[in-house]
Each structure stands twice: as C-alpha cells, then as structure tokens.
Design a protein around this motif. Sequence first.
Motif, PDB file in Angstrom:
ATOM      1  N   THR A  85       0.820  -1.208   0.000  1.00  0.00           N
ATOM      2  CA  THR A  85       0.000   0.000   0.000  1.00  0.00           C
ATOM      3  C   THR A  85       0.853   1.256   0.000  1.00  0.00           C
ATOM      4  O   THR A  85       0.567   2.194  -0.744  1.00  0.00           O
ATOM      5  CB  THR A  85      -0.938   0.005   1.230  1.00  0.00           C
ATOM      6  OG1 THR A  85      -1.696  -1.202   1.236  1.00  0.00           O
ATOM      7  CG2 THR A  85      -1.866   1.200   1.211  1.00  0.00           C
ATOM      8  N   GLY A  86       1.913   1.259   0.791  1.00  0.00           N
ATOM      9  CA  GLY A  86       2.751   2.450   0.905  1.00  0.00           C
ATOM     10  C   GLY A  86       3.693   2.647  -0.264  1.00  0.00           C
ATOM     11  O   GLY A  86       3.449   3.480  -1.137  1.00  0.00           O
ATOM     12  N   VAL A  87       4.780   1.888  -0.310  1.00  0.00           N
ATOM     13  CA  VAL A  87       5.824   2.098  -1.319  1.00  0.00           C
ATOM     14  C   VAL A  87       5.276   1.920  -2.738  1.00  0.00           C
ATOM     15  O   VAL A  87       5.410   2.807  -3.586  1.00  0.00           O
ATOM     16  CB  VAL A  87       7.032   1.165  -1.082  1.00  0.00           C
ATOM     17  CG1 VAL A  87       8.045   1.300  -2.211  1.00  0.00           C
ATOM     18  CG2 VAL A  87       7.703   1.478   0.253  1.00  0.00           C
ATOM     19  N   LEU A  88       4.663   0.775  -3.003  1.00  0.00           N
ATOM     20  CA  LEU A  88       4.197   0.517  -4.366  1.00  0.00           C
ATOM     21  C   LEU A  88       2.967   1.339  -4.720  1.00  0.00           C
ATOM     22  O   LEU A  88       2.774   1.701  -5.881  1.00  0.00           O
ATOM     23  CB  LEU A  88       3.970  -0.977  -4.578  1.00  0.00           C
ATOM     24  CG  LEU A  88       5.249  -1.813  -4.496  1.00  0.00           C
ATOM     25  CD1 LEU A  88       4.942  -3.298  -4.560  1.00  0.00           C
ATOM     26  CD2 LEU A  88       6.248  -1.405  -5.557  1.00  0.00           C
ATOM     27  N   GLY A  89       2.156   1.665  -3.732  1.00  0.00           N
ATOM     28  CA  GLY A  89       1.036   2.568  -3.979  1.00  0.00           C
ATOM     29  C   GLY A  89       1.506   3.969  -4.345  1.00  0.00           C
ATOM     30  O   GLY A  89       0.910   4.641  -5.183  1.00  0.00           O
TER      31      GLY A  89
END
Length: 142
Positions: A85-89
């Motif tokens: 959710t964080g980095v790839l989002g």
Amino acid sequence: MSTASSPRPPYATGSLIALVALGGAVGTAGRYGLALALPVVGGWPIATLTANLLGAFLLGLLTEALVRRGPETTGLRRLRLGLGTGVLGGFTTFSSLAFEIERLVSGGTAGVATAYAAVTLLGGFLACFAGIWWAARRQAAA
C-alpha cells in the motif's frame, strides 16, 4: 457447524498509518527519480509507463509471496501495508496516467493516447501475473 474466525485488528492505528505514509513517501520519491531519469519518447511518458508496469509486477510478486507464507501475522501485515500500500502505492500512479492520456488527446495525438492506455492496462495485467508466476515458481523451487 461453522466457527467464527477472530476479527482482523483495526487498520486505523497510528503506527500503521505512519507506516503507509512513510512507504508512500518513499515510493513517490522513487517515481519522481524515475521521471527525472526517463524522458518522453515519441509522446510516450516512459517514466510513468515504467513505474506502473514495474509496480504491477512487484505487487503481484509481493501478494503471492505473502499469501504463500500462510495466515497474516502482525509482521506480514506491516510488510503488506508498508511495501504494498505504501511504497508501491506511491510508486505507481493512476492520476499521472489519466493526466498524460488527457494531455495526449488534447494535443491531437489520440492514437498515441489510445495505444499508451492499452499498453499500460494490458501490460500491467500481464506484469502482475508475471509477478505472481515468479513468486509461485520461486516458492515451489524452495
């Protein structure tokens, strides 16, 4: 007779929100660096295309790898939220894709816009399945 499974812990905790926000900042910075490094070629926004295809592959890989580890633990949940959710989002970007397609259409290159949209959507789908396949293959070999 069915047994009720225990409910998942809430997502709205300060530490998880901070983890997703920090991951998002890292992913967004990575996408920005990619945009600086990769030029537009023939009207094609190569940086956004690369970010979205690479991100789709990595999301497929991460999801499959986590599913194969078994039930979600606190550590796996943090990994999924922080990286997925964080980095790839933050690394992938639908908003830039939409903006670039609109820019191409309004610039009189609707054909390029259509091809760019099609390559992004089909390529992202295939990249995601390639990530799933690779993670499954690596797990089977281990």
